[in-house]
Design a protein around this motif. Structure first.
Motif, PDB file in Angstrom:
ATOM      1  N   VAL A 139      37.481 -33.189 -46.328  1.00 31.43           N
ATOM      2  CA  VAL A 139      38.284 -33.999 -47.246  1.00 31.43           C
ATOM      3  C   VAL A 139      39.634 -34.346 -46.621  1.00 31.43           C
ATOM      4  N   VAL A 140      40.209 -33.422 -45.876  1.00 31.36           N
ATOM      5  CA  VAL A 140      41.535 -33.651 -45.303  1.00 31.36           C
ATOM      6  C   VAL A 140      41.490 -34.761 -44.251  1.00 31.36           C
ATOM      7  N   ARG A 141      40.503 -34.694 -43.369  1.00 36.88           N
ATOM      8  CA  ARG A 141      40.386 -35.701 -42.308  1.00 36.88           C
ATOM      9  C   ARG A 141      39.518 -36.886 -42.721  1.00 36.88           C
ATOM     10  N   GLU A 142      38.973 -36.810 -43.913  1.00 43.38           N
ATOM     11  CA  GLU A 142      38.078 -37.853 -44.429  1.00 43.38           C
ATOM     12  C   GLU A 142      36.939 -38.126 -43.455  1.00 43.38           C
ATOM     13  N   GLN A 143      36.294 -37.037 -43.026  1.00 40.50           N
ATOM     14  CA  GLN A 143      35.204 -37.143 -42.058  1.00 40.50           C
ATOM     15  C   GLN A 143      33.896 -36.619 -42.648  1.00 40.50           C
ATOM     16  N   ASP A 144      32.824 -37.272 -42.253  1.00 39.48           N
ATOM     17  CA  ASP A 144      31.479 -36.802 -42.563  1.00 39.48           C
ATOM     18  C   ASP A 144      31.111 -35.734 -41.525  1.00 39.48           C
ATOM     19  N   LEU A 145      30.887 -34.515 -41.957  1.00 38.84           N
ATOM     20  CA  LEU A 145      30.586 -33.415 -41.025  1.00 38.84           C
ATOM     21  C   LEU A 145      29.089 -33.197 -40.854  1.00 38.84           C
ATOM     22  N   GLY A 146      28.291 -34.104 -41.399  1.00 38.80           N
ATOM     23  CA  GLY A 146      26.858 -34.001 -41.178  1.00 38.80           C
ATOM     24  C   GLY A 146      26.110 -33.441 -42.372  1.00 38.80           C
ATOM     25  N   GLY A 147      24.808 -33.448 -42.235  1.00 33.50           N
ATOM     26  CA  GLY A 147      23.975 -32.979 -43.328  1.00 33.50           C
ATOM     27  C   GLY A 147      22.721 -32.296 -42.820  1.00 33.50           C
ATOM     28  N   GLN A 148      21.948 -31.795 -43.748  1.00 33.71           N
ATOM     29  CA  GLN A 148      20.689 -31.122 -43.447  1.00 33.71           C
ATOM     30  C   GLN A 148      19.704 -31.451 -44.560  1.00 33.71           C
ATOM     31  N   SER A 149      18.433 -31.257 -44.276  1.00 28.29           N
ATOM     32  CA  SER A 149      17.412 -31.373 -45.313  1.00 28.29           C
ATOM     33  C   SER A 149      16.363 -30.302 -45.094  1.00 28.29           C
TER      34      SER A 149
END
Length: 429
Positions: A124-134
């Protein structure tokens, strides 16, 4: 926990008066209650996963409880938010709400009866997508998938491996029946590994997590078995003359150390897994028991009253001279070394109570980390960040986890009764 003669506070209760266990619901569901405030907790918002209202498991709630129990995170209220892994949240507004990170996701039923669990992690601070998993899982593995989500988030944000998808083992007695359980790291989803009308004590995970060693009294004397967790197949490891107790695995899984009384007094022996005579490691006229390897296999910690009262010592795996480790207090038992080798957890009698202590091995600095007085059987999480132990709280038996500074504790509380001797398993391979 070792058996008679032993210094463990419950040895008399559990072994000489086996009926002292109080009854409980064997399938009690645990409730995680986190207390305490850590100094540096990362604020994180975990939105309810889309579709979890219809899911048998509330993924977001499990993830939130996991992360808070670690002591590294503080939950930020995300109630009422509708967002899944494909939604880009208004990160500026979440920053204003005090969140540094955010998790969104979904859980969806598939046509074959399985479930599709997806997540996305946001800085949230850097407004970055840190990835995901499924994860595609069966209904019975939905909770495990939630723990894997927690592991992903924990590792991404701390750089260390999460322990939420690991398992713990513990023993209960309900009525006249003893049960060895294998459960999630939060105590949920307990599965019976073994049930017996005779006492079961001292469960110990093998380094691979495939086997549990334990002591059974089904032969009317204490003997040591190993138990294949996946198949339930058992193997008798130690049935020597006298008592056979307190098994502990070597780090490479090639041998056990245990307390045997085949020569009269209780002494520590090494036992090969492929048979043969046990090798005696201690040569004292005192009681030597509760052996535990250091994670590098270079030392064995144990309890002895050779100095006049139960204290913790250490020696080479080959035996020989022992070095005293604890000097504060007159009664120190149940040693266990953290997987990173930095910490020694043990139970010390203080003012008539039994309290969990942690020693930093490099400095010898000791800290008492609980305010309860019936602590026993500490066991480290595989990342060395948490300890699980049994105790009594508000008059009830309970499993607890604590951070090493004692600031964050979580009670894994059942419906009541006796829950004992937890042992935290290794990382899943």
């Amino acid at each position: 926990m070792s058996i008679t003669p032993s210094f463990s506070r419950r040895s008399v209760v559990s072994l000489l008066a086996a009926g002292a266990f109080s009854s409980m619901s064997a399938f009690a569901q645990f409730r995680v209650e986190v207390s305490g405030v850590g100094m540096t907790q990362l604020p994180i918002a975990i939105a309810p996963f889309r579709g979890e209202a219809q899911s048998p498991q509330k993924i977001g709630s499990i993830v939130k409880a996991d992360l808070e129990r670690s002591g590294m995170f503080r939950g930020v209220d995300a109630g009422g938010v509708v967002a899944d892994e494909n939604t880009r949240p208004d990160l500026a507004s979440w920053r204003q709400k005090g969140a540094d990170a955010m998790v969104t996701g979904s859980v969806s039923p598939l046509a074959d009866g399985r479930f599709d669990v997806r997540l996305r992690l946001w800085d949230v601070v850097r407004e970055q997508d840190l990835g995901g998993q499924s994860y595609t899982v069966t209904k019975s593995d939905l909770r495990l998938s939630a723990h894997r989500v927690s592991d992903f988030v924990y590792e991404k944000l701390t750089g260390e491996k999460g322990i939420f998808s690991t398992r713990i083992a513990y023993v209960t007695k309900a009525g006249q029946r003893y049960t060895l359980w294998v459960a999630d790291s939060d105590g949920e989803s307990a599965q019976s590994a073994l049930a017996s009308p005779e006492p079961i004590i001292s469960p110990a995970w093998s380094p691979s997590g495939a086997q549990l060693a334990y002591v059974s009294f089904e032969s009317r004397k204490p003997v040591i078995y190993s138990h294949d967790v996946a198949t339930g197949k058992r193997r008798l490891l130690a049935n020597f003359r006298g008592s056979n107790s307190a098994p502990a695995w070597s780090p490479d899984g090639s041998q056990l150390v245990a307390t045997l009384s085949q020569a009269g007094g209780s002494q520590i022996y090494s036992i090969g897994l492929n048979g043969g005579d046990p090798k005696r490691l201690t040569q004292s006229s005192s009681i030597d028991t509760e052996p535990a390897f250091s994670p590098d296999g270079r030392l064995i910690y144990f309890v002895s009253d050779r100095g006049g009262s139960p204290q913790i010592y250490r020696m080479s795996p080959a035996g020989g001279n022992a070095e005293r480790v604890t000097f504060t207090g007159s009664y120190n038992i149940s040693p266990v070394v953290s997987p990173d080798g930095r910490w020694l957890a043990y139970v010390s009698r203080v003012g008539g109570g039994f309290k969990l202590h942690v020693m930093e091995l490099s400095t010898g600095t000791v800290t008492s980390i609980t305010d309860t007085s019936a602590d026993e059987s500490p066991s480290f999480a595989p990342n060395s960040r948490l300890i699980v132990y049994a105790t009594q709280q508000q008059g009830k038996e309970a499993l607890m986890t604590t951070t090493l500074d004692g600031k964050i504790k979580a009670r894994l509380s059942g419906a009541g009764g006796d829950i004992r001797e937890p042992d935290w398993g290794p990382f899943q391979r």
